[in-house]
Motif scaffolding. Sequence first.
Motif, PDB file in Angstrom:
ATOM      1  N   ILE A 121       6.229  -8.331   5.839  1.00 34.45           N
ATOM      2  CA  ILE A 121       5.128  -8.762   4.967  1.00 34.45           C
ATOM      3  C   ILE A 121       4.505  -7.547   4.276  1.00 34.45           C
ATOM      4  O   ILE A 121       4.320  -7.534   3.062  1.00 34.45           O
ATOM      5  N   VAL A 122       4.188  -6.521   5.046  1.00 38.32           N
ATOM      6  CA  VAL A 122       3.533  -5.331   4.498  1.00 38.32           C
ATOM      7  C   VAL A 122       4.451  -4.622   3.511  1.00 38.32           C
ATOM      8  O   VAL A 122       4.006  -4.167   2.456  1.00 38.32           O
ATOM      9  N   GLU A 123       5.737  -4.538   3.826  1.00 40.46           N
ATOM     10  CA  GLU A 123       6.666  -3.861   2.921  1.00 40.46           C
ATOM     11  C   GLU A 123       6.870  -4.614   1.617  1.00 40.46           C
ATOM     12  O   GLU A 123       7.191  -4.011   0.600  1.00 40.46           O
ATOM     13  N   SER A 124       6.688  -5.926   1.628  1.00 45.25           N
ATOM     14  CA  SER A 124       6.897  -6.703   0.408  1.00 45.25           C
ATOM     15  C   SER A 124       5.683  -6.671  -0.522  1.00 45.25           C
ATOM     16  O   SER A 124       5.778  -7.078  -1.678  1.00 45.25           O
ATOM     17  N   GLU A 125       4.549  -6.187  -0.041  1.00 44.40           N
ATOM     18  CA  GLU A 125       3.355  -6.099  -0.880  1.00 44.40           C
ATOM     19  C   GLU A 125       3.602  -5.131  -2.037  1.00 44.40           C
ATOM     20  O   GLU A 125       4.143  -4.045  -1.842  1.00 44.40           O
ATOM     21  N   GLU A 126       3.182  -5.508  -3.228  1.00 46.30           N
ATOM     22  CA  GLU A 126       3.366  -4.669  -4.408  1.00 46.30           C
ATOM     23  C   GLU A 126       2.367  -3.531  -4.457  1.00 46.30           C
ATOM     24  O   GLU A 126       2.611  -2.506  -5.076  1.00 46.30           O
ATOM     25  N   GLY A 127       1.229  -3.699  -3.817  1.00 45.47           N
ATOM     26  CA  GLY A 127       0.203  -2.657  -3.803  1.00 45.47           C
ATOM     27  C   GLY A 127       0.336  -1.767  -2.591  1.00 45.47           C
ATOM     28  O   GLY A 127       0.932  -2.138  -1.580  1.00 45.47           O
ATOM     29  N   PRO A 128      -0.235  -0.556  -2.669  1.00 45.17           N
ATOM     30  CA  PRO A 128      -0.139   0.373  -1.555  1.00 45.17           C
ATOM     31  C   PRO A 128      -0.933  -0.097  -0.339  1.00 45.17           C
ATOM     32  O   PRO A 128      -2.054  -0.582  -0.475  1.00 45.17           O
ATOM     33  N   ILE A 129      -0.337   0.048   0.826  1.00 47.50           N
ATOM     34  CA  ILE A 129      -1.003  -0.205   2.099  1.00 47.50           C
ATOM     35  C   ILE A 129      -0.734   1.002   2.985  1.00 47.50           C
ATOM     36  O   ILE A 129       0.421   1.369   3.215  1.00 47.50           O
ATOM     37  N   VAL A 130      -1.800   1.624   3.468  1.00 47.39           N
ATOM     38  CA  VAL A 130      -1.707   2.795   4.340  1.00 47.39           C
ATOM     39  C   VAL A 130      -2.424   2.448   5.644  1.00 47.39           C
ATOM     40  O   VAL A 130      -3.610   2.105   5.622  1.00 47.39           O
ATOM     41  N   ILE A 131      -1.701   2.524   6.766  1.00 48.57           N
ATOM     42  CA  ILE A 131      -2.235   2.159   8.075  1.00 48.57           C
ATOM     43  C   ILE A 131      -2.455   3.423   8.892  1.00 48.57           C
ATOM     44  O   ILE A 131      -1.561   4.272   8.987  1.00 48.57           O
ATOM     45  N   CYS A 132      -3.649   3.532   9.489  1.00 45.90           N
ATOM     46  CA  CYS A 132      -4.023   4.723  10.261  1.00 45.90           C
ATOM     47  C   CYS A 132      -4.488   4.345  11.658  1.00 45.90           C
ATOM     48  O   CYS A 132      -5.041   3.260  11.868  1.00 45.90           O
ATOM     49  N   ASN A 133      -4.307   5.287  12.589  1.00 49.61           N
ATOM     50  CA  ASN A 133      -4.866   5.094  13.923  1.00 49.61           C
ATOM     51  C   ASN A 133      -6.281   5.668  13.938  1.00 49.61           C
ATOM     52  O   ASN A 133      -6.780   6.157  12.913  1.00 49.61           O
ATOM     53  N   LEU A 134      -6.929   5.616  15.092  1.00 48.97           N
ATOM     54  CA  LEU A 134      -8.315   6.070  15.174  1.00 48.97           C
ATOM     55  C   LEU A 134      -8.449   7.591  15.209  1.00 48.97           C
ATOM     56  O   LEU A 134      -9.563   8.111  15.226  1.00 48.97           O
ATOM     57  N   ASP A 135      -7.333   8.297  15.206  1.00 49.77           N
ATOM     58  CA  ASP A 135      -7.344   9.748  15.057  1.00 49.77           C
ATOM     59  C   ASP A 135      -7.208  10.145  13.588  1.00 49.77           C
ATOM     60  O   ASP A 135      -7.004  11.311  13.278  1.00 49.77           O
ATOM     61  N   TYR A 136      -7.239   9.143  12.698  1.00 48.48           N
ATOM     62  CA  TYR A 136      -7.138   9.349  11.248  1.00 48.48           C
ATOM     63  C   TYR A 136      -5.771   9.887  10.843  1.00 48.48           C
ATOM     64  O   TYR A 136      -5.643  10.609   9.874  1.00 48.48           O
ATOM     65  N   ARG A 137      -4.756   9.494  11.590  1.00 45.02           N
ATOM     66  CA  ARG A 137      -3.384   9.868  11.262  1.00 45.02           C
ATOM     67  C   ARG A 137      -2.677   8.641  10.682  1.00 45.02           C
ATOM     68  O   ARG A 137      -2.819   7.538  11.199  1.00 45.02           O
ATOM     69  N   ILE A 138      -1.931   8.841   9.617  1.00 40.17           N
ATOM     70  CA  ILE A 138      -1.194   7.740   8.993  1.00 40.17           C
ATOM     71  C   ILE A 138       0.002   7.391   9.884  1.00 40.17           C
ATOM     72  O   ILE A 138       0.847   8.239  10.150  1.00 40.17           O
ATOM     73  N   VAL A 139       0.024   6.150  10.343  1.00 39.07           N
ATOM     74  CA  VAL A 139       1.133   5.703  11.187  1.00 39.07           C
ATOM     75  C   VAL A 139       2.168   4.913  10.394  1.00 39.07           C
ATOM     76  O   VAL A 139       3.307   4.781  10.820  1.00 39.07           O
ATOM     77  N   TYR A 140       1.741   4.387   9.228  1.00 42.49           N
ATOM     78  CA  TYR A 140       2.695   3.663   8.376  1.00 42.49           C
ATOM     79  C   TYR A 140       2.152   3.595   6.954  1.00 42.49           C
ATOM     80  O   TYR A 140       0.952   3.398   6.743  1.00 42.49           O
ATOM     81  N   ALA A 141       3.021   3.736   6.005  1.00 42.28           N
ATOM     82  CA  ALA A 141       2.699   3.526   4.591  1.00 42.28           C
ATOM     83  C   ALA A 141       3.836   2.705   3.999  1.00 42.28           C
ATOM     84  O   ALA A 141       5.014   3.039   4.192  1.00 42.28           O
ATOM     85  N   ASN A 142       3.486   1.627   3.323  1.00 34.60           N
ATOM     86  CA  ASN A 142       4.540   0.801   2.738  1.00 34.60           C
ATOM     87  C   ASN A 142       5.170   1.524   1.541  1.00 34.60           C
ATOM     88  O   ASN A 142       4.641   2.536   1.059  1.00 34.60           O
ATOM     89  N   PRO A 143       6.322   1.050   1.066  1.00 39.48           N
ATOM     90  CA  PRO A 143       6.978   1.713  -0.071  1.00 39.48           C
ATOM     91  C   PRO A 143       6.071   1.869  -1.294  1.00 39.48           C
ATOM     92  O   PRO A 143       6.118   2.900  -1.969  1.00 39.48           O
TER      93      PRO A 143
END
Length: 125
Positions: A13-35
């Motif tokens: 679902i997240v990868e199919s989104e046309e807009g950017p999605i950036v997911i972070c943990n509580l240490d402010y580190r990016i754990v996933y960014a969609n294409p």
Amino acid sequence: MSDTEYFDFFKGIVESEEGPIVICNLDYRIVYANPAANTYYSTVSPLEGKLLESLMDEEMMSKVVMSVEWFKEDKKNNKVYALHDSKHNVDMYILAIRKHNEKLIGFYGRREDRNPDQGRQFDLD
């Protein structure tokens, strides 16, 4: 459904989104960014594994930290309007990620387009 199947389902679902999605943990580190995020933020790729403070100025980072602290105050605090990108006519938001709608486990950024879609409804041709 197994945990792996759930993960694949939601990642799809997240990868199919046309807009950017950036997911972070509580240490402010990016754990996933969609294409779309890797394309949108093309000057810094790949995004995964990077600390947010290395990607944004001090003022914006401070606002992100304040937003996450607000998320921690109440399980009803889940969405913050962050900014408007006039170049792309989109609004950017920061949203809480909660385990079982309770405990804050992370947060993500996403956009909402402000230009109405010009396509025909249910155009399947």
